[in-house]
Design an enzyme around this catalytic site. Structure first.
Site, PDB file in Angstrom:
ATOM      1  N   GLU A 129      48.950  50.633  45.863  1.00 59.05           N
ATOM      2  CA  GLU A 129      47.899  49.616  46.010  1.00 59.05           C
ATOM      3  C   GLU A 129      48.459  48.250  46.377  1.00 59.05           C
ATOM      4  OE1 GLU A 129      45.435  48.953  42.545  1.00 59.05           O
ATOM      5  OE2 GLU A 129      44.127  47.574  43.624  1.00 59.05           O
ATOM      6  N   LYS A 181      45.846  52.849  48.458  1.00 53.98           N
ATOM      7  CA  LYS A 181      44.666  52.160  47.913  1.00 53.98           C
ATOM      8  C   LYS A 181      44.651  50.735  48.452  1.00 53.98           C
ATOM      9  CE  LYS A 181      42.462  50.816  43.569  1.00 53.98           C
ATOM     10  NZ  LYS A 181      42.095  51.242  42.235  1.00 53.98           N
ATOM     11  N   SER A 199      37.531  47.862  45.461  1.00 51.86           N
ATOM     12  CA  SER A 199      36.325  47.066  45.733  1.00 51.86           C
ATOM     13  C   SER A 199      36.611  45.566  45.740  1.00 51.86           C
ATOM     14  CB  SER A 199      35.205  47.404  44.748  1.00 51.86           C
ATOM     15  OG  SER A 199      35.526  47.065  43.425  1.00 51.86           O
ATOM     16  N   GLY A 200      37.605  45.134  44.990  1.00 52.25           N
ATOM     17  CA  GLY A 200      38.102  43.764  45.116  1.00 52.25           C
ATOM     18  C   GLY A 200      37.187  42.664  44.644  1.00 52.25           C
ATOM     19  N   GLY A 201      36.140  42.991  43.889  1.00 56.04           N
ATOM     20  CA  GLY A 201      35.244  41.946  43.410  1.00 56.04           C
ATOM     21  C   GLY A 201      33.975  41.821  44.248  1.00 56.04           C
TER      22      GLY A 201
HETATM   23  P1  13P Z   1      38.394  46.809  41.870  1.00 58.01           P
HETATM   24  O1  13P Z   1      37.680  47.974  42.504  1.00 58.01           O
HETATM   25  O2  13P Z   1      37.603  46.120  40.794  1.00 58.01           O
HETATM   26  O3  13P Z   1      38.999  45.898  42.884  1.00 58.01           O
HETATM   27  O4  13P Z   1      39.620  47.414  41.078  1.00 58.01           O
HETATM   28  C1  13P Z   1      40.394  48.364  41.653  1.00 58.01           C
HETATM   29  C2  13P Z   1      41.677  48.371  40.942  1.00 58.01           C
HETATM   30  O5  13P Z   1      42.092  49.375  40.425  1.00 58.01           O
HETATM   31  C3  13P Z   1      42.428  47.122  40.883  1.00 58.01           C
HETATM   32  O6  13P Z   1      43.750  47.406  40.559  1.00 58.01           O
END
Ligand code: 13P
Length: 340
Positions: free
Chosen positions: A177, A219, A261-263
């Protein structure tokens, strides 16, 4: 490395249009989300929330894997079954966050380096014993006038590749990620440039560290304008920019892509994922699915608010989000699905 086991786990994580539920918030992050809703910031409340998530009826229809935090994988459900075993019994693959968080990077004001390589080999062996079959590591890349720096990109890319190689040695599928953050006023175009640059650096390092691409999941962030950019983008603009960026920088051999999703608001994340799959699915070499935390959990948490009586309604909201995202993987999500 058992390449066949890694390939099999990867396939099981991305098949049937299922995705991942990230529920691996560190204790401070989980507490912050609870504080915003007046939920007590205690181990008991975190345990109750996470038990609510994994016992959601039907979750395994839409979710292939859940990412746990170290605190949770060591806990048992009320009935005494360990979390990882209960998840596996529900037909879902248990995963674990293995980075130990992002620290300020020396000599790089405003930038972070993700830590956690020390002792990782031993921790991975222990997590495998506990039933985990995949692991996540998150690097964060900030966008600003002079950011990100080459030093920050390269150091985080190398750490991601070293973690991924250790995971594969241990029989765990790495979920790699590199998150380009939404904070800031940068444009969609700037996010696209930075994301492509970061992904190229990450795949160079994955190649150098001999990571089996078929036995890993990427990711990435969606390509979005900064949260305070005056010109926000349409769903189709986000989908086009994200797909273009992934096509340019991600080798076709990669086992699968599970976007974060990033917020974004929950419905926006579903709509963007849907537009990518509806518009491009047949022309992409990899499955595009989701690995959301906030965009799956938040609506349910707002209903739950720490109250036992709200558990069934919260679980229905969680299932609904998981189901909407599965529909988005098929390119069949519509805003009409959001109406009660
Ligand atoms: P979000 O989908 O809230 O961005 O979180 C994904 C995640 O695992 C962050 O490390």
């Amino acid at each position: 490395m058992n390449a066949q086991e890694l390939r099999d786990t990867t396939r099981r994580l991305i098949e049937h249009h299922k995705g991942l539920l990230a529920m691996d918030e560190s204790t401070p992050t989980c507490n912050k989300r609870f504080a915003g809703l007046g939920i007590p910031q205690t181990e008991t409340a975190r345990h109750a929330w996470r038990e609510l998530l994994v016992t959601t009826p039907g979750l395994g229809e839409c979710i292939s894997g859940v990412i746990l935090y170290d605190e949770t994988i060591r806990q048992q459900m009320q009935k005494g079954t360990p979390f990882a075993a209960a998840i596996a019994d529900a037909g879902i693959i248990p995963g674990i966050k293995v980075d130990t968080g992002a620290s300020d990077m020396a000599g790089h004001p405003g930038e972070k380096i993700t830590e956690g390589l020390d002792g990782l080999r031993d921790r991975l062996a222990e997590y495998y014993q506990m039933g985990a079959r995949f692991a996540k590591w998150r690097a964060v890349i900030a966008v600003g006038e002079d950011l990100p720096s080459r030093g920050c990109i390269e150091a985080n890319a190398q750490a991601l590749a070293r973690y991924a190689a250790l995971c594969q040695e241990a029989g765990l599928v790495p979920v790699v990620e590199p998150e380009v953050l939404m904070d800031g006023w940068h444009t969609l175009k700037r996010c696209a440039e930075v994301t492509e640059d970061v992904l190229r650096a990450v795949f160079n390092q994955l190649y150098t560290q001999r990571v089996l691409l078929e036995g890993m999941i990427l990711k990435p962030n969606m390509v979005l304008p900064g949260a305070t950019c005056p010109r926000q983008s349409t769903v189709d603009e986000v989908a086009d920019a994200t797909v273009q960026c992934l096509k340019r920088a991600v080798p076709a051999a990669v086992g699968g892509i599970a976007l974060l999703s990033g917020g974004q608001a929950a419905h926006s994340a579903s709509a963007c994922l849907n537009a990518m799959n509806a518009g491009f699915n047949s022309r992409l070499p990899w499955v595009l699915t989701f690995s959301f935390a906030r965009a799956i959990q938040q609506p349910a948490m707002e209903i739950w608010r720490g109250k036992k009586a709200n558990i069934p309604a919260a679980q229905r909201a969680l299932y609904h989000r998981a189901m909407c995202n599965q529909a988005a993987c098929r390119g069949e999500y519509t805003s009409a699905m959001e109406r009660p």
